[in-house]
Design an enzyme around this catalytic site. Structure first.
Site, PDB file in Angstrom:
ATOM      1  N   VAL A  61       0.699  -1.325   0.007  1.00  0.00           N
ATOM      2  CA  VAL A  61      -0.107   0.109  -0.103  1.00  0.00           C
ATOM      3  C   VAL A  61       0.737   1.196  -0.104  1.00  0.00           C
ATOM      4  CG1 VAL A  61      -2.084  -1.051   1.087  1.00  0.00           C
ATOM      5  CG2 VAL A  61      -0.375  -0.366   2.393  1.00  0.00           C
ATOM      6  N   TYR A 152       6.075   2.609  16.138  1.00  0.00           N
ATOM      7  CA  TYR A 152       4.857   1.902  15.847  1.00  0.00           C
ATOM      8  C   TYR A 152       3.834   2.655  16.657  1.00  0.00           C
ATOM      9  CZ  TYR A 152       1.235  -1.616  15.890  1.00  0.00           C
ATOM     10  OH  TYR A 152       0.191  -2.382  15.982  1.00  0.00           O
ATOM     11  N   LYS A 156       0.456   4.859  15.147  1.00  0.00           N
ATOM     12  CA  LYS A 156      -0.607   4.578  15.555  1.00  0.00           C
ATOM     13  C   LYS A 156      -1.407   5.481  16.228  1.00  0.00           C
ATOM     14  CE  LYS A 156      -1.145   0.109  14.157  1.00  0.00           C
ATOM     15  NZ  LYS A 156      -1.883  -0.186  12.917  1.00  0.00           N
ATOM     16  N   ALA A 184      -5.348  -9.401  19.033  1.00  0.00           N
ATOM     17  CA  ALA A 184      -5.731 -10.477  18.404  1.00  0.00           C
ATOM     18  C   ALA A 184      -4.480 -11.349  18.037  1.00  0.00           C
ATOM     19  CB  ALA A 184      -6.311 -10.225  17.131  1.00  0.00           C
ATOM     20  N   ARG A 187       0.321 -13.217  13.060  1.00  0.00           N
ATOM     21  CA  ARG A 187       1.764 -13.400  13.065  1.00  0.00           C
ATOM     22  C   ARG A 187       2.761 -12.232  13.546  1.00  0.00           C
ATOM     23  NH1 ARG A 187       4.341 -13.911   6.863  1.00  0.00           N
ATOM     24  NH2 ARG A 187       3.509 -11.994   6.715  1.00  0.00           N
TER      25      ARG A 187
END
Length: 291
Positions: A61, A152, A156, A184, A187
Protein backbone atom coordinates in the site's frame (compact mmCIF):
# COMPACT_ATOMS: atom_id res chain seq x y z
CA UNK A 1 -28.69 -10.64 10.89
CA UNK A 2 -26.50 -7.91 9.45
CA UNK A 3 -26.01 -8.32 5.69
CA UNK A 4 -23.74 -6.52 3.25
CA UNK A 5 -25.38 -7.51 -0.03
CA UNK A 6 -24.66 -5.01 -2.79
CA UNK A 7 -21.74 -3.43 -0.91
CA UNK A 8 -18.09 -3.48 -1.93
CA UNK A 9 -15.18 -3.38 0.52
CA UNK A 10 -11.45 -2.78 0.05
CA UNK A 11 -9.39 -4.39 2.81
CA UNK A 12 -5.63 -3.92 3.05
CA UNK A 13 -3.28 -6.40 4.69
CA UNK A 14 -5.92 -9.07 4.10
CA UNK A 15 -3.72 -12.02 3.20
CA UNK A 16 -3.75 -13.37 6.75
CA UNK A 17 -4.55 -12.48 10.33
CA UNK A 18 -6.96 -9.66 11.05
CA UNK A 19 -7.36 -8.53 7.44
CA UNK A 20 -8.21 -12.04 6.31
CA UNK A 21 -10.81 -12.31 9.08
CA UNK A 22 -12.37 -9.00 7.98
CA UNK A 23 -12.50 -10.12 4.34
CA UNK A 24 -13.98 -13.54 5.05
CA UNK A 25 -16.66 -12.24 7.41
CA UNK A 26 -17.81 -9.47 5.07
CA UNK A 27 -17.85 -11.88 2.14
CA UNK A 28 -19.84 -14.44 4.17
CA UNK A 29 -22.43 -11.73 4.80
CA UNK A 30 -22.75 -10.81 1.12
CA UNK A 31 -20.16 -8.11 0.43
CA UNK A 32 -17.85 -8.12 -2.57
CA UNK A 33 -14.31 -7.75 -1.28
CA UNK A 34 -11.05 -6.53 -2.81
CA UNK A 35 -8.33 -8.35 -0.89
CA UNK A 36 -4.91 -6.74 -0.71
CA UNK A 37 -1.63 -8.06 0.64
CA UNK A 38 2.09 -7.85 -0.09
CA UNK A 39 2.21 -11.39 -1.46
CA UNK A 40 -0.12 -13.45 -3.57
CA UNK A 41 -2.44 -15.37 -1.26
CA UNK A 42 -5.36 -17.71 -1.71
CA UNK A 43 -7.79 -15.68 0.39
CA UNK A 44 -9.67 -14.20 -2.57
CA UNK A 45 -9.67 -17.54 -4.41
CA UNK A 46 -10.96 -19.42 -1.38
CA UNK A 47 -13.74 -16.86 -0.85
CA UNK A 48 -14.81 -17.34 -4.47
CA UNK A 49 -14.60 -21.13 -4.09
CA UNK A 50 -16.98 -20.86 -1.13
CA UNK A 51 -19.48 -18.96 -3.23
CA UNK A 52 -18.46 -15.41 -2.34
CA UNK A 53 -17.28 -12.50 -4.44
CA UNK A 54 -13.64 -11.47 -4.13
CA UNK A 55 -10.65 -10.38 -6.15
CA UNK A 56 -7.04 -9.99 -5.05
CA UNK A 57 -4.69 -7.06 -5.59
CA UNK A 58 -1.07 -7.85 -4.74
CA UNK A 59 1.41 -5.19 -3.67
CA UNK A 60 2.42 -2.78 -0.93
CA UNK A 61 0.00 0.00 0.00
CA UNK A 62 3.03 2.29 0.11
CA UNK A 63 3.04 2.10 -3.71
CA UNK A 64 0.70 4.75 -5.20
CA UNK A 65 0.01 2.47 -8.17
CA UNK A 66 -1.22 -0.28 -5.85
CA UNK A 67 -3.53 2.15 -4.05
CA UNK A 68 -4.92 3.34 -7.39
CA UNK A 69 -5.43 -0.28 -8.46
CA UNK A 70 -7.34 -1.13 -5.27
CA UNK A 71 -9.90 1.59 -5.92
CA UNK A 72 -10.12 1.09 -9.67
CA UNK A 73 -10.53 -2.68 -9.23
CA UNK A 74 -13.47 -2.18 -6.86
CA UNK A 75 -15.13 0.14 -9.39
CA UNK A 76 -14.39 -2.00 -12.43
CA UNK A 77 -15.29 -5.35 -10.88
CA UNK A 78 -18.21 -4.41 -8.67
CA UNK A 79 -19.38 -0.98 -9.79
CA UNK A 80 -18.64 0.98 -6.64
CA UNK A 81 -16.82 1.29 -3.34
CA UNK A 82 -18.67 1.49 -0.03
CA UNK A 83 -16.22 0.31 2.63
CA UNK A 84 -12.51 0.83 3.26
CA UNK A 85 -10.72 -1.05 6.03
CA UNK A 86 -7.14 0.15 6.42
CA UNK A 87 -5.61 -2.86 8.13
CA UNK A 88 -2.12 -3.16 6.61
CA UNK A 89 0.58 -2.78 9.23
CA UNK A 90 4.12 -3.58 10.26
CA UNK A 91 6.46 -2.98 13.17
CA UNK A 92 10.16 -2.35 13.69
CA UNK A 93 10.70 -2.39 17.49
CA UNK A 94 13.47 -0.10 18.75
CA UNK A 95 14.35 1.62 21.97
CA UNK A 96 14.56 5.41 21.70
CA UNK A 97 18.37 5.46 21.65
CA UNK A 98 18.47 2.83 18.89
CA UNK A 99 15.87 4.28 16.54
CA UNK A 100 16.60 3.75 12.82
CA UNK A 101 15.28 6.52 10.57
CA UNK A 102 14.57 4.22 7.64
CA UNK A 103 12.45 1.97 9.84
CA UNK A 104 10.62 4.95 11.33
CA UNK A 105 9.77 6.30 7.88
CA UNK A 106 8.55 2.88 6.76
CA UNK A 107 6.25 2.57 9.77
CA UNK A 108 4.70 5.96 9.02
CA UNK A 109 4.49 5.20 5.29
CA UNK A 110 2.55 1.98 5.93
CA UNK A 111 0.36 2.99 8.85
CA UNK A 112 -0.28 6.67 8.18
CA UNK A 113 0.64 7.91 4.71
CA UNK A 114 -0.69 4.90 2.80
CA UNK A 115 -3.88 4.73 4.87
CA UNK A 116 -4.64 8.42 4.43
CA UNK A 117 -3.85 8.47 0.73
CA UNK A 118 -6.04 5.42 0.16
CA UNK A 119 -8.84 7.08 2.11
CA UNK A 120 -8.41 10.16 -0.08
CA UNK A 121 -8.65 8.09 -3.27
CA UNK A 122 -11.68 6.22 -1.98
CA UNK A 123 -13.46 9.27 -0.56
CA UNK A 124 -15.32 10.45 -3.71
CA UNK A 125 -16.73 6.95 -4.20
CA UNK A 126 -17.60 6.51 -0.53
CA UNK A 127 -19.28 9.92 -0.57
CA UNK A 128 -21.25 9.26 -3.74
CA UNK A 129 -23.23 6.49 -2.05
CA UNK A 130 -24.11 8.70 0.91
CA UNK A 131 -23.32 5.96 3.40
CA UNK A 132 -19.65 5.08 3.05
CA UNK A 133 -17.50 3.81 5.89
CA UNK A 134 -13.78 3.86 6.72
CA UNK A 135 -12.05 2.01 9.54
CA UNK A 136 -8.45 2.73 10.52
CA UNK A 137 -6.48 0.25 12.60
CA UNK A 138 -4.83 1.92 15.57
CA UNK A 139 -3.40 0.34 18.72
CA UNK A 140 -3.40 0.82 22.47
CA UNK A 141 0.38 1.06 22.06
CA UNK A 142 -0.28 4.48 20.55
CA UNK A 143 -2.68 5.38 23.36
CA UNK A 144 -0.97 4.24 26.54
CA UNK A 145 2.53 3.32 25.34
CA UNK A 146 4.81 0.31 25.32
CA UNK A 147 8.57 0.53 25.75
CA UNK A 148 10.53 -0.27 22.60
CA UNK A 149 7.73 0.66 20.19
CA UNK A 150 8.11 4.41 19.73
CA UNK A 151 7.80 4.37 15.93
CA UNK A 152 4.84 2.01 15.90
CA UNK A 153 3.12 3.83 18.75
CA UNK A 154 3.62 7.26 17.19
CA UNK A 155 2.23 6.06 13.85
CA UNK A 156 -0.78 4.42 15.46
CA UNK A 157 -1.46 7.56 17.52
CA UNK A 158 -1.42 9.64 14.33
CA UNK A 159 -4.39 7.62 13.11
CA UNK A 160 -6.44 8.90 16.04
CA UNK A 161 -6.16 12.41 14.68
CA UNK A 162 -6.93 11.16 11.18
CA UNK A 163 -10.07 9.44 12.43
CA UNK A 164 -11.52 12.44 14.22
CA UNK A 165 -10.71 14.91 11.44
CA UNK A 166 -12.09 12.74 8.65
CA UNK A 167 -15.16 11.94 10.72
CA UNK A 168 -15.82 15.67 10.96
CA UNK A 169 -15.53 16.00 7.18
CA UNK A 170 -17.64 12.90 6.72
CA UNK A 171 -20.62 14.38 8.56
CA UNK A 172 -21.39 16.51 5.51
CA UNK A 173 -20.17 13.97 2.95
CA UNK A 174 -22.10 10.96 4.23
CA UNK A 175 -18.99 9.00 5.23
CA UNK A 176 -18.52 7.48 8.67
CA UNK A 177 -14.94 7.13 9.95
CA UNK A 178 -13.89 5.13 12.99
CA UNK A 179 -10.81 3.37 14.34
CA UNK A 180 -10.32 -0.04 15.89
CA UNK A 181 -7.69 -0.86 18.51
CA UNK A 182 -7.51 -4.64 18.12
CA UNK A 183 -6.06 -7.36 20.31
CA UNK A 184 -5.70 -10.59 18.35
CA UNK A 185 -3.31 -13.43 17.76
CA UNK A 186 -1.49 -12.69 14.53
CA UNK A 187 1.88 -13.40 13.01
CA UNK A 188 3.06 -9.88 13.83
CA UNK A 189 1.88 -10.08 17.46
CA UNK A 190 3.58 -13.43 18.02
CA UNK A 191 3.31 -14.53 21.66
CA UNK A 192 3.15 -11.03 23.12
CA UNK A 193 -0.23 -11.79 24.74
CA UNK A 194 1.03 -14.85 26.59
CA UNK A 195 -1.62 -17.13 28.08
CA UNK A 196 -4.36 -14.92 26.60
CA UNK A 197 -3.27 -15.72 23.03
CA UNK A 198 -5.55 -18.76 22.45
CA UNK A 199 -8.59 -16.64 23.28
CA UNK A 200 -7.77 -13.84 20.84
CA UNK A 201 -9.17 -15.11 17.55
CA UNK A 202 -9.07 -12.43 14.81
CA UNK A 203 -12.74 -13.18 14.12
CA UNK A 204 -13.71 -11.45 17.38
CA UNK A 205 -12.22 -8.20 16.10
CA UNK A 206 -13.68 -8.67 12.62
CA UNK A 207 -17.17 -8.83 14.09
CA UNK A 208 -16.74 -5.35 15.60
CA UNK A 209 -15.24 -3.95 12.40
CA UNK A 210 -18.13 -5.39 10.38
CA UNK A 211 -20.61 -3.58 12.59
CA UNK A 212 -18.72 -0.30 12.24
CA UNK A 213 -18.88 -0.47 8.43
CA UNK A 214 -22.51 -1.62 8.21
CA UNK A 215 -24.94 1.06 6.90
CA UNK A 216 -27.05 0.71 10.05
CA UNK A 217 -24.18 1.74 12.34
CA UNK A 218 -24.69 5.32 13.62
CA UNK A 219 -21.19 5.67 15.06
CA UNK A 220 -18.51 7.96 13.64
CA UNK A 221 -15.37 9.55 15.02
CA UNK A 222 -14.86 6.91 17.69
CA UNK A 223 -12.13 4.47 18.67
CA UNK A 224 -13.21 1.02 19.80
CA UNK A 225 -11.06 -1.52 21.59
CA UNK A 226 -11.83 -5.10 20.59
CA UNK A 227 -10.41 -8.50 21.41
CA UNK A 228 -11.40 -11.90 22.72
CA UNK A 229 -15.11 -11.13 22.54
CA UNK A 230 -14.82 -7.87 24.51
CA UNK A 231 -15.53 -4.47 22.99
CA UNK A 232 -15.14 -1.07 24.64
CA UNK A 233 -15.14 2.58 23.67
CA UNK A 234 -11.96 4.61 24.09
CA UNK A 235 -12.38 8.34 24.69
CA UNK A 236 -10.08 11.34 24.89
CA UNK A 237 -10.81 13.29 28.05
CA UNK A 238 -9.78 16.67 29.42
CA UNK A 239 -10.11 18.14 32.88
CA UNK A 240 -12.42 21.06 33.53
CA UNK A 241 -9.26 22.91 34.47
CA UNK A 242 -8.23 25.86 36.58
CA UNK A 243 -7.03 29.36 35.80
CA UNK A 244 -3.36 30.17 36.44
CA UNK A 245 -1.88 33.65 36.56
CA UNK A 246 1.67 32.73 35.62
CA UNK A 247 4.44 30.15 35.65
CA UNK A 248 4.68 29.92 39.41
CA UNK A 249 0.99 29.06 39.66
CA UNK A 250 1.35 25.92 37.52
CA UNK A 251 3.17 23.61 40.01
CA UNK A 252 0.88 24.72 42.84
CA UNK A 253 -2.18 23.94 40.71
CA UNK A 254 -1.01 20.54 39.47
CA UNK A 255 -2.16 18.52 42.52
CA UNK A 256 -5.73 19.74 42.06
CA UNK A 257 -5.59 19.03 38.32
CA UNK A 258 -4.77 15.36 38.93
CA UNK A 259 -8.14 14.95 40.64
CA UNK A 260 -9.97 17.22 38.23
CA UNK A 261 -13.34 16.20 36.81
CA UNK A 262 -12.73 14.50 33.47
CA UNK A 263 -14.87 15.50 30.50
CA UNK A 264 -15.09 13.97 27.04
CA UNK A 265 -14.21 16.19 24.11
CA UNK A 266 -16.44 15.99 21.06
CA UNK A 267 -14.55 18.54 18.92
CA UNK A 268 -11.57 20.87 19.28
CA UNK A 269 -14.05 23.69 19.84
CA UNK A 270 -15.08 22.10 23.13
CA UNK A 271 -11.74 22.96 24.69
CA UNK A 272 -12.18 26.57 23.58
CA UNK A 273 -15.39 26.57 25.61
CA UNK A 274 -13.49 25.33 28.67
CA UNK A 275 -10.94 28.15 28.32
CA UNK A 276 -13.77 30.68 28.02
CA UNK A 277 -15.25 29.31 31.23
CA UNK A 278 -11.90 29.43 33.07
CA UNK A 279 -11.48 33.06 32.01
CA UNK A 280 -14.98 33.92 33.13
CA UNK A 281 -16.10 34.70 29.60
CA UNK A 282 -18.79 32.02 29.63
CA UNK A 283 -20.76 30.40 32.38
CA UNK A 284 -21.94 27.46 30.29
CA UNK A 285 -19.88 24.42 29.43
CA UNK A 286 -21.24 22.28 26.57
CA UNK A 287 -19.37 19.19 27.71
CA UNK A 288 -21.05 17.16 30.41
CA UNK A 289 -20.51 13.55 29.30
CA UNK A 290 -18.47 11.40 31.66
CA UNK A 291 -15.97 9.02 29.97
Amino acid sequence: MLRFDGLTAVITGAGRGLGEAHARLLAERGAAVVVNDLDDTDVAASIVAAGGRAVGVVGSVTDPAVRERLVSTAIAEYGGLDILVNNAGMGRPHLAAELVEAHLRLEFDVHVVAALMLASLAWPHLRSGGDGAVVFTTSTVGLVGQAGSVGYGAAKAALLGATTVLAAEGRTDGVRVNAIAPMARTRMAGEVFGALTPHLAPRHVAEVVAWLVHPSCPVSGRVLSAGGGRVAGISLTVGRGARVEGLDDVPATWASLEDDEQLTLATALDEMALIEQALGLSAATPITEEP
